[in-house]
Design a protein around this motif. Structure first.
Motif, PDB file in Angstrom:
ATOM      1  N   PHE A   1       0.820  -1.207   0.000  1.00  0.00           N
ATOM      2  CA  PHE A   1       0.000   0.000   0.000  1.00  0.00           C
ATOM      3  C   PHE A   1       0.856   1.260   0.000  1.00  0.00           C
ATOM      4  CE2 PHE A   1      -3.526  -2.742   1.391  1.00  0.00           C
ATOM      5  CZ  PHE A   1      -4.514  -2.278   0.528  1.00  0.00           C
ATOM      6  N   GLY A   2       1.972   1.235   0.708  1.00  0.00           N
ATOM      7  CA  GLY A   2       2.857   2.396   0.725  1.00  0.00           C
ATOM      8  C   GLY A   2       3.431   2.702  -0.638  1.00  0.00           C
ATOM      9  N   MET A   3       3.876   1.673  -1.354  1.00  0.00           N
ATOM     10  CA  MET A   3       4.413   1.888  -2.697  1.00  0.00           C
ATOM     11  C   MET A   3       3.311   2.312  -3.670  1.00  0.00           C
ATOM     12  SD  MET A   3       7.458  -0.842  -3.297  1.00  0.00           S
ATOM     13  CE  MET A   3       6.951  -2.241  -2.332  1.00  0.00           C
ATOM     14  N   ALA A   4       2.114   1.799  -3.484  1.00  0.00           N
ATOM     15  CA  ALA A   4       0.994   2.206  -4.346  1.00  0.00           C
ATOM     16  C   ALA A   4       0.664   3.681  -4.119  1.00  0.00           C
ATOM     17  CB  ALA A   4      -0.228   1.333  -4.068  1.00  0.00           C
ATOM     18  N   ILE A   5       0.656   4.115  -2.876  1.00  0.00           N
ATOM     19  CA  ILE A   5       0.363   5.524  -2.579  1.00  0.00           C
ATOM     20  C   ILE A   5       1.441   6.427  -3.141  1.00  0.00           C
ATOM     21  CG2 ILE A   5       0.198   7.201  -0.691  1.00  0.00           C
ATOM     22  CD1 ILE A   5      -1.311   5.005   0.873  1.00  0.00           C
ATOM     23  N   LEU A   6       2.712   6.026  -3.012  1.00  0.00           N
ATOM     24  CA  LEU A   6       3.795   6.842  -3.592  1.00  0.00           C
ATOM     25  C   LEU A   6       3.697   6.889  -5.106  1.00  0.00           C
ATOM     26  CD1 LEU A   6       6.924   5.967  -1.444  1.00  0.00           C
ATOM     27  CD2 LEU A   6       5.779   8.146  -1.662  1.00  0.00           C
ATOM     28  N   ALA A   7       3.335   5.788  -5.744  1.00  0.00           N
ATOM     29  CA  ALA A   7       3.184   5.774  -7.197  1.00  0.00           C
ATOM     30  C   ALA A   7       2.047   6.697  -7.621  1.00  0.00           C
ATOM     31  CB  ALA A   7       2.931   4.360  -7.688  1.00  0.00           C
ATOM     32  N   MET A   8       0.962   6.713  -6.857  1.00  0.00           N
ATOM     33  CA  MET A   8      -0.141   7.618  -7.175  1.00  0.00           C
ATOM     34  C   MET A   8       0.285   9.073  -7.019  1.00  0.00           C
ATOM     35  SD  MET A   8      -3.636   5.809  -5.801  1.00  0.00           S
ATOM     36  CE  MET A   8      -3.087   5.561  -4.128  1.00  0.00           C
ATOM     37  N   CYS A   9       1.080   9.362  -5.992  1.00  0.00           N
ATOM     38  CA  CYS A   9       1.570  10.738  -5.807  1.00  0.00           C
ATOM     39  C   CYS A   9       2.460  11.165  -6.964  1.00  0.00           C
ATOM     40  CB  CYS A   9       2.330  10.843  -4.491  1.00  0.00           C
ATOM     41  SG  CYS A   9       1.303  10.726  -3.037  1.00  0.00           S
ATOM     42  N   PHE A  10       3.350  10.270  -7.415  1.00  0.00           N
ATOM     43  CA  PHE A  10       4.193  10.595  -8.565  1.00  0.00           C
ATOM     44  C   PHE A  10       3.360  10.802  -9.818  1.00  0.00           C
ATOM     45  CE2 PHE A  10       7.884   8.241  -6.429  1.00  0.00           C
ATOM     46  CZ  PHE A  10       8.371   9.405  -5.876  1.00  0.00           C
ATOM     47  N   ASP A  11       2.320   9.999  -9.978  1.00  0.00           N
ATOM     48  CA  ASP A  11       1.459  10.133 -11.153  1.00  0.00           C
ATOM     49  C   ASP A  11       0.722  11.474 -11.130  1.00  0.00           C
ATOM     50  OD1 ASP A  11       0.301   9.119 -13.553  1.00  0.00           O
ATOM     51  OD2 ASP A  11      -1.559   8.767 -12.417  1.00  0.00           O
ATOM     52  N   LEU A  12       0.319  11.931  -9.966  1.00  0.00           N
ATOM     53  CA  LEU A  12      -0.392  13.205  -9.866  1.00  0.00           C
ATOM     54  C   LEU A  12       0.522  14.399 -10.148  1.00  0.00           C
ATOM     55  CD1 LEU A  12      -2.635  12.605  -6.749  1.00  0.00           C
ATOM     56  CD2 LEU A  12      -3.368  12.864  -9.134  1.00  0.00           C
ATOM     57  N   MET A  13       1.800  14.235  -9.872  1.00  0.00           N
ATOM     58  CA  MET A  13       2.740  15.324 -10.143  1.00  0.00           C
ATOM     59  C   MET A  13       2.984  15.416 -11.614  1.00  0.00           C
ATOM     60  SD  MET A  13       5.596  15.543  -7.250  1.00  0.00           S
ATOM     61  CE  MET A  13       5.689  14.161  -6.191  1.00  0.00           C
TER      62      MET A  13
END
Length: 69
Positions: free
Chosen positions: A57-69
């Protein structure tokens, strides 16, 4: 939150727990800290499952944050 989790589960210091969380979630993964090394406890399996869920879940959340940037 993850640092507190591994601090309680593994008996690491907060600095070691924070380092492990950063290294794990940034996918660097040096391997110098690994959860579940104490095998004489009765709930090792549950700790490993919780640690795996945290990492996924932590890596998924970080990937979503990178995608939003």
């Amino acid at each position: 939150m993850g640092s507190g989790l591994f601090h309680a589960f593994e008996g690491w210091t907060m600095m070691q727990s924070g380092y492990f969380c950063f290294i794990t979630l940034s996918t660097i993964g040096f391997g110098d800290f690994a959860p579940g090394q104490i095998t004489n406890e009765s709930n090792v399996g549950e700790k490993l499952v919780i640690g795996t869920i945290y990492a996924l879940f932590g890596m998924a959340i970080l990937a979503m944050c990178f995608d939003l940037m």
